[in-house]
Write an enzyme that holds these catalytic residues in place. Structure first.
Site, PDB file in Angstrom:
ATOM      1  N   LYS A  25      33.389  30.842  50.029  1.00 53.76           N
ATOM      2  CA  LYS A  25      33.935  31.046  49.611  1.00 53.76           C
ATOM      3  C   LYS A  25      34.401  32.827  49.751  1.00 53.76           C
ATOM      4  O   LYS A  25      33.503  33.169  50.916  1.00 53.76           O
ATOM      5  CB  LYS A  25      33.555  31.896  48.055  1.00 53.76           C
ATOM      6  N   HIS A  50      31.789  33.197  43.709  1.00 51.64           N
ATOM      7  CA  HIS A  50      32.362  34.823  44.234  1.00 51.64           C
ATOM      8  C   HIS A  50      31.223  35.474  43.322  1.00 51.64           C
ATOM      9  O   HIS A  50      31.547  36.383  44.284  1.00 51.64           O
ATOM     10  CB  HIS A  50      33.979  34.675  43.568  1.00 51.64           C
ATOM     11  N   SER A  95      39.657  32.807  43.082  1.00 53.03           N
ATOM     12  CA  SER A  95      38.188  32.925  42.575  1.00 53.03           C
ATOM     13  C   SER A  95      38.286  32.475  40.928  1.00 53.03           C
ATOM     14  O   SER A  95      39.367  32.969  40.268  1.00 53.03           O
ATOM     15  CB  SER A  95      37.622  34.252  42.622  1.00 53.03           C
ATOM     16  N   GLY A  97      35.998  33.562  38.757  1.00 52.79           N
ATOM     17  CA  GLY A  97      36.064  34.920  37.838  1.00 52.79           C
ATOM     18  C   GLY A  97      36.929  36.141  38.337  1.00 52.79           C
ATOM     19  O   GLY A  97      36.877  36.496  36.968  1.00 52.79           O
TER      20      GLY A  97
END
Length: 142
Positions: A25, A50, A95, A97
Protein backbone atom coordinates in the site's frame (compact mmCIF):
# COMPACT_ATOMS: atom_id res chain seq x y z
CA UNK A 1 15.30 4.78 7.23
CA UNK A 2 18.11 5.01 9.75
CA UNK A 3 18.03 7.82 12.31
CA UNK A 4 21.01 9.63 10.80
CA UNK A 5 19.13 9.82 7.47
CA UNK A 6 15.95 11.28 8.96
CA UNK A 7 15.05 14.80 7.81
CA UNK A 8 15.50 17.79 10.07
CA UNK A 9 14.41 20.43 7.53
CA UNK A 10 11.81 20.73 4.77
CA UNK A 11 14.36 20.32 1.98
CA UNK A 12 15.62 17.07 3.51
CA UNK A 13 12.19 15.37 3.27
CA UNK A 14 12.62 12.91 0.38
CA UNK A 15 10.14 12.96 -2.50
CA UNK A 16 9.68 9.21 -2.27
CA UNK A 17 10.53 6.41 0.10
CA UNK A 18 9.22 2.87 -0.19
CA UNK A 19 10.18 -0.74 0.28
CA UNK A 20 12.89 -1.97 -2.10
CA UNK A 21 10.55 -4.44 -3.84
CA UNK A 22 7.16 -6.11 -3.68
CA UNK A 23 3.50 -5.16 -3.66
CA UNK A 24 2.39 -2.79 -0.93
CA UNK A 25 0.00 0.00 0.00
CA UNK A 26 1.13 3.52 -0.71
CA UNK A 27 -0.11 7.04 -0.10
CA UNK A 28 0.55 10.54 -1.32
CA UNK A 29 1.29 12.95 1.49
CA UNK A 30 0.81 16.69 1.15
CA UNK A 31 3.51 17.99 3.46
CA UNK A 32 3.34 21.63 4.50
CA UNK A 33 5.67 23.73 6.59
CA UNK A 34 4.65 27.37 6.64
CA UNK A 35 4.57 28.55 3.01
CA UNK A 36 6.48 25.51 1.75
CA UNK A 37 4.38 22.66 0.33
CA UNK A 38 5.26 19.45 -1.47
CA UNK A 39 3.65 16.13 -2.25
CA UNK A 40 5.64 13.04 -1.34
CA UNK A 41 5.04 9.30 -1.83
CA UNK A 42 5.46 6.62 0.81
CA UNK A 43 4.76 2.88 0.63
CA UNK A 44 5.57 -0.03 2.95
CA UNK A 45 4.58 -3.69 3.07
CA UNK A 46 4.80 -3.55 6.87
CA UNK A 47 1.77 -1.24 6.93
CA UNK A 48 -1.50 -3.20 6.66
CA UNK A 49 -3.58 -0.02 6.27
CA UNK A 50 -2.99 3.20 4.35
CA UNK A 51 -3.38 5.16 7.60
CA UNK A 52 -0.42 3.21 9.00
CA UNK A 53 1.77 4.60 6.21
CA UNK A 54 0.84 8.15 7.21
CA UNK A 55 1.48 7.37 10.89
CA UNK A 56 4.88 5.90 10.04
CA UNK A 57 5.77 9.07 8.12
CA UNK A 58 4.63 11.37 10.95
CA UNK A 59 5.99 9.42 13.91
CA UNK A 60 9.14 7.83 12.54
CA UNK A 61 10.40 9.83 9.59
CA UNK A 62 9.65 13.25 11.10
CA UNK A 63 10.75 12.52 14.66
CA UNK A 64 13.79 14.84 14.38
CA UNK A 65 12.11 17.46 12.24
CA UNK A 66 12.97 20.88 13.69
CA UNK A 67 9.77 22.89 13.16
CA UNK A 68 6.65 22.01 15.09
CA UNK A 69 4.10 23.70 12.77
CA UNK A 70 4.35 21.04 10.08
CA UNK A 71 1.19 19.55 8.59
CA UNK A 72 0.96 16.20 6.82
CA UNK A 73 -2.28 15.17 5.13
CA UNK A 74 -3.18 12.41 2.71
CA UNK A 75 -5.18 13.15 -0.45
CA UNK A 76 -5.33 9.47 -1.45
CA UNK A 77 -3.54 6.20 -1.92
CA UNK A 78 -3.44 2.87 -3.67
CA UNK A 79 -0.97 0.07 -4.23
CA UNK A 80 2.43 -0.16 -5.82
CA UNK A 81 3.89 -3.25 -7.48
CA UNK A 82 7.62 -2.54 -7.42
CA UNK A 83 9.85 -4.89 -9.43
CA UNK A 84 13.44 -3.58 -9.39
CA UNK A 85 14.80 -6.61 -11.29
CA UNK A 86 12.64 -5.79 -14.31
CA UNK A 87 12.85 -2.04 -13.62
CA UNK A 88 9.05 -1.76 -13.52
CA UNK A 89 6.67 0.01 -11.18
CA UNK A 90 2.90 -0.33 -11.47
CA UNK A 91 0.66 2.06 -9.50
CA UNK A 92 -3.00 1.13 -9.11
CA UNK A 93 -6.04 0.88 -6.88
CA UNK A 94 -7.33 3.14 -4.14
CA UNK A 95 -7.38 3.62 -0.39
CA UNK A 96 -10.66 2.85 1.36
CA UNK A 97 -9.88 5.43 4.06
CA UNK A 98 -8.26 8.19 2.00
CA UNK A 99 -9.72 7.60 -1.45
CA UNK A 100 -8.17 7.39 -4.87
CA UNK A 101 -4.83 9.15 -5.32
CA UNK A 102 -3.98 10.95 -8.52
CA UNK A 103 -1.68 8.21 -9.78
CA UNK A 104 -0.22 10.50 -12.46
CA UNK A 105 1.21 12.68 -9.66
CA UNK A 106 2.64 9.56 -8.01
CA UNK A 107 4.17 8.49 -11.31
CA UNK A 108 5.76 11.93 -11.81
CA UNK A 109 7.27 11.83 -8.31
CA UNK A 110 8.61 8.29 -8.68
CA UNK A 111 9.97 8.96 -12.18
CA UNK A 112 12.40 11.50 -10.67
CA UNK A 113 13.82 8.89 -8.28
CA UNK A 114 13.61 5.99 -10.74
CA UNK A 115 14.38 7.54 -14.15
CA UNK A 116 15.37 4.21 -15.77
CA UNK A 117 12.16 2.43 -14.75
CA UNK A 118 9.02 1.83 -16.76
CA UNK A 119 6.27 3.28 -14.57
CA UNK A 120 2.62 2.62 -15.35
CA UNK A 121 -0.58 3.42 -13.53
CA UNK A 122 -4.24 2.54 -13.61
CA UNK A 123 -7.31 3.51 -11.63
CA UNK A 124 -8.33 -0.12 -11.84
CA UNK A 125 -6.77 -2.85 -9.77
CA UNK A 126 -8.41 -4.56 -6.90
CA UNK A 127 -11.75 -2.93 -7.77
CA UNK A 128 -12.20 -5.91 -10.09
CA UNK A 129 -11.47 -8.33 -7.27
CA UNK A 130 -13.91 -6.47 -5.01
CA UNK A 131 -16.65 -6.72 -7.64
CA UNK A 132 -16.04 -10.44 -8.06
CA UNK A 133 -16.39 -10.99 -4.31
CA UNK A 134 -19.54 -8.88 -4.15
CA UNK A 135 -21.04 -10.82 -7.06
CA UNK A 136 -20.19 -14.06 -5.27
CA UNK A 137 -22.06 -12.88 -2.17
CA UNK A 138 -19.08 -11.87 -0.02
CA UNK A 139 -20.27 -8.42 1.05
CA UNK A 140 -18.00 -6.32 3.24
CA UNK A 141 -14.78 -7.09 1.40
CA UNK A 142 -12.59 -4.05 1.97
Amino acid sequence: MEDHNLPKTFDEVKDSHMDPSGVFKYIQIDFKDGDQVKTVVRGYASCPYHADVLAKFEHEELKYYVKKDKIASCPGGGRIDFNPEEKKINIYGHSVGFGLANHQITKDILQKDYPDFEITWSNEGYWKIKLIFINMGFWGFG
